[in-house]
Enzyme design. Structure first.
Site, PDB file in Angstrom:
ATOM      1  N   GLU A 104       7.344 -32.564 -42.311  1.00 19.58           N
ATOM      2  CA  GLU A 104       8.290 -31.524 -41.859  1.00 19.58           C
ATOM      3  C   GLU A 104       9.660 -31.606 -42.519  1.00 19.58           C
ATOM      4  OE1 GLU A 104       8.270 -31.515 -37.554  1.00 19.58           O
ATOM      5  OE2 GLU A 104       6.087 -31.509 -37.477  1.00 19.58           O
ATOM      6  N   HIS A 131      -0.283 -25.072 -36.060  1.00 19.50           N
ATOM      7  CA  HIS A 131      -0.055 -24.871 -34.623  1.00 19.50           C
ATOM      8  C   HIS A 131       0.155 -23.372 -34.408  1.00 19.50           C
ATOM      9  CE1 HIS A 131       0.299 -29.122 -33.731  1.00 19.50           C
ATOM     10  NE2 HIS A 131       1.192 -29.271 -34.692  1.00 19.50           N
ATOM     11  N   GLU A 178      -3.299 -30.529 -37.766  1.00 19.84           N
ATOM     12  CA  GLU A 178      -2.898 -30.585 -36.345  1.00 19.84           C
ATOM     13  C   GLU A 178      -3.285 -29.296 -35.635  1.00 19.84           C
ATOM     14  OE1 GLU A 178       1.242 -31.704 -35.906  1.00 19.84           O
ATOM     15  OE2 GLU A 178       1.151 -33.122 -37.553  1.00 19.84           O
TER      16      GLU A 178
HETATM   17  O1  G2I Z   1       5.151 -31.561 -31.749  1.00 17.28           O
HETATM   18  C1  G2I Z   1       3.810 -31.435 -32.084  1.00 17.28           C
HETATM   19  C2  G2I Z   1       3.506 -32.150 -33.384  1.00 17.28           C
HETATM   20  C3  G2I Z   1       4.222 -31.458 -34.531  1.00 17.28           C
HETATM   21  N1  G2I Z   1       3.897 -32.101 -35.811  1.00 17.28           N
HETATM   22  C4  G2I Z   1       4.126 -33.531 -35.859  1.00 17.28           C
HETATM   23  C5  G2I Z   1       3.454 -34.247 -34.688  1.00 17.28           C
HETATM   24  O2  G2I Z   1       3.752 -35.610 -34.717  1.00 17.28           O
HETATM   25  C6  G2I Z   1       3.881 -33.637 -33.377  1.00 17.28           C
HETATM   26  O3  G2I Z   1       3.211 -34.362 -32.344  1.00 17.28           O
HETATM   27  C7  G2I Z   1       3.904 -34.505 -31.162  1.00 17.28           C
HETATM   28  C8  G2I Z   1       3.039 -35.274 -30.169  1.00 17.28           C
HETATM   29  O4  G2I Z   1       1.872 -34.523 -29.908  1.00 17.28           O
HETATM   30  C9  G2I Z   1       3.807 -35.493 -28.870  1.00 17.28           C
HETATM   31  O5  G2I Z   1       3.068 -36.384 -28.027  1.00 17.28           O
HETATM   32  O6  G2I Z   1       5.108 -35.181 -31.384  1.00 17.28           O
HETATM   33  C10 G2I Z   1       5.898 -35.251 -30.210  1.00 17.28           C
HETATM   34  C11 G2I Z   1       7.251 -35.850 -30.538  1.00 17.28           C
HETATM   35  O7  G2I Z   1       8.019 -34.973 -31.239  1.00 17.28           O
HETATM   36  C12 G2I Z   1       5.173 -36.085 -29.153  1.00 17.28           C
HETATM   37  O8  G2I Z   1       5.902 -36.071 -27.951  1.00 17.28           O
HETATM   38  C13 G2I Z   1       6.459 -37.277 -27.548  1.00 17.28           C
HETATM   39  C14 G2I Z   1       7.391 -37.002 -26.393  1.00 17.28           C
HETATM   40  O9  G2I Z   1       8.378 -36.072 -26.842  1.00 17.28           O
HETATM   41  C15 G2I Z   1       8.048 -38.239 -25.981  1.00 17.28           C
HETATM   42  O10 G2I Z   1       8.855 -38.001 -24.860  1.00 17.28           O
HETATM   43  C16 G2I Z   1       7.010 -39.320 -25.700  1.00 17.28           C
HETATM   44  O11 G2I Z   1       7.620 -40.551 -25.438  1.00 17.28           O
HETATM   45  O12 G2I Z   1       5.483 -38.226 -27.157  1.00 17.28           O
HETATM   46  C17 G2I Z   1       6.068 -39.459 -26.895  1.00 17.28           C
HETATM   47  C18 G2I Z   1       4.970 -40.513 -26.680  1.00 17.28           C
HETATM   48  O13 G2I Z   1       4.145 -40.142 -25.623  1.00 17.28           O
END
Ligand code: G2I
Length: 383
Positions: free
Chosen positions: A171, A250, A279
């Site tokens: 990104e 997405h 993704e």
């Molecule tokens: O945002 C969707 C995806 C966009 N592309 C990059 C990916 O890495 C991203 O994945 C998401 C995860 O699916 C989420 O699970 O990335 C997020 C972070 O930007 C993840 O969320 C985070 C929460 O924001 C946190 O509060 C939490 O501690 O997940 C963390 C671990 O559970």
């Protein structure tokens, strides 16, 4: 909107000619024969992973390691998928919580689960402007550059030989209409930070495919797509070691599946890189959601260098966008209409992958590179 030729344009007259009709019948018979051949091999046609493998592709999912104790979750994972991506466990904040102190516990658990169950692993993600550990906030310039490249080297070295492909940089492009880089602390270390990261990753794990990964790069006519395309073309022309481009994909009403998606995949592949859908999730339900999922699957299969598809979670309730019910299994783990659309599209087949040997996954026997950072000051102007 679409700057490239629309699919099938100008072919209506040709389709009506009798000679073409005979060719089509013969081709149709070949498809039937191929379908029968597929149906005879073990478990092909009945799970996402096996059906994708019949087409020389993989079918993967993001995995949250803390759910590996959920038997419904693991049951679907082990039955349906042959590629996994750590949803969060290999990101910078997880793997280097303190500077130069690495924690691979959860990432290693995912790799162990994959290896024990015949799955491969996509590494996600070495560098991203989000989910950085707190300590990077006090660094900038050459100090951040040094820490960033050390991170790439250390993590890629730890997982050397175990990763199918790495999202080396995630990104890095701006969401505006300018096709430019995102202004981040990483970008401010010098306009060549992305290629420096790819070179460090290649040195650390020569067997992994190295990908650039982003979202909103699916629509060929969008400026962001063009910005990434121009970077990849430039990298290929200058020998920067990039092997693949990840399309997160997405999709929702604000960013729907675009009708020129296949064009986008084809145009990137024509630069000499593999493409991967990394993704995938599509908000919605029922037949409209299923149709988009089927389209994405057919688009990947139509592009020889599309290696495979990863969905961003297993059940709707596992999704980062759970309220949009964007995945292939409902909250109870039942297959949705979208699942059937994907499986049917996989079983229809497509363009086989290129026959040249893929990069070997066997790690070289020589010692891994040292983590010594570059000593020169990075340039300060973006490209
Ligand atoms: O945002 C969707 C995806 C966009 N592309 C990059 C990916 O890495 C991203 O994945 C998401 C995860 O699916 C989420 O699970 O990335 C997020 C972070 O930007 C993840 O969320 C985070 C929460 O924001 C946190 O509060 C939490 O501690 O997940 C963390 C671990 O559970």
């Amino acid at each position: 909107m679409d700057k490239v030729l629309a699919r099938g344009s100008g072919s209506a007259a040709a389709r009506s000619r009798p000679r073409t009709a005979v060719v089509a019948m013969v081709a149709g018979a070949a498809v039937v024969a191929a379908t029968i051949a597929v149906a005879t091999s073990a478990s092909a046609g009945t799970t996402l992973g096996a059906s994708a493998a019949e087409q020389g592709r993989y079918f993967g999912t993001a995995v949250a390691v803390n759910k590996l104790s959920d038997s419904t979750y693991v049951g679907i994972l082990n039955r349906e998928f042959n590629m996994v991506t750590a949803e969060n466990e290999m990101k910078w904040d997880a793997t280097e919580p303190s500077r130069n102190q690495f924690n691979y516990t959860n990432g290693d658990r995912l790799v162990a689960h994959a290896q024990a169950n015949g799955m491969r692993v996509r590494g996600h993600a070495l560098l991203w402007h989000q989910q950085q550990p707190g300590w990077t906030g006090s660094l900038s310039g050459s100090a951040l550059r040094e820490a960033m490249l050390n991170h790439v080297t250390q993590v890629a070295t730890h997982y050397r030989g175990k990763i199918y492909s790495w999202d080396v940089v995630n990104e890095a492009f701006d969401d505006g209409n300018n096709g430019a880089r995102r202004n981040s602390n990483l970008q401010q270390t010098g306009g060549d930070w992305i290629e420096a990261a790819f070179r460090a990753a290649r040195a650390a794990d020569p067997g992994a495919k190295l990908c650039y990964n982003d979202y909103n790069t699916d629509n060929w006519s969008w400026a962001k797509t063009q910005g990434v395309y121009n970077m990849v073309r430039d990298f290929k022309s200058r020998g920067v070691p990039i092997d693949c481009v990840g399309f997160q994909s997405h999709f929702n009403s604000g960013s729907p599946y675009p009708s020129n998606y296949r064009t986008t995949l084809q145009n990137f592949a024509a630069l000499g890189v593999d493409v991967q859908i990394t993704e995938l999730d599509i908000e919605g339900s029922g037949s409209s959601q299923a149709t988009s999922y089927g389209n994405v699957t057919r688009d990947c299969l139509a592009v020889a260098r599309c290696n495979g598809i990863t969905v961003w979670g297993i059940r709707d309730t596992d999704s980062w966008r759970a309220s949009g019910t964007p995945l292939l299994f409902d909250g109870s783990g039942n297959k949705k209409q979208a699942y059937t659309a994907v499986l049917n599209a996989l079983n229809e087949g497509g363009t086989p992958p290129p026959t040249t040997a893929p990069p070997t996954s066997t790690p070289p026997t020589s010692a891994p590179p040292t983590s010594t950072p570059p000593t020169s000051e990075p340039p300060t102007t973006p490209p």
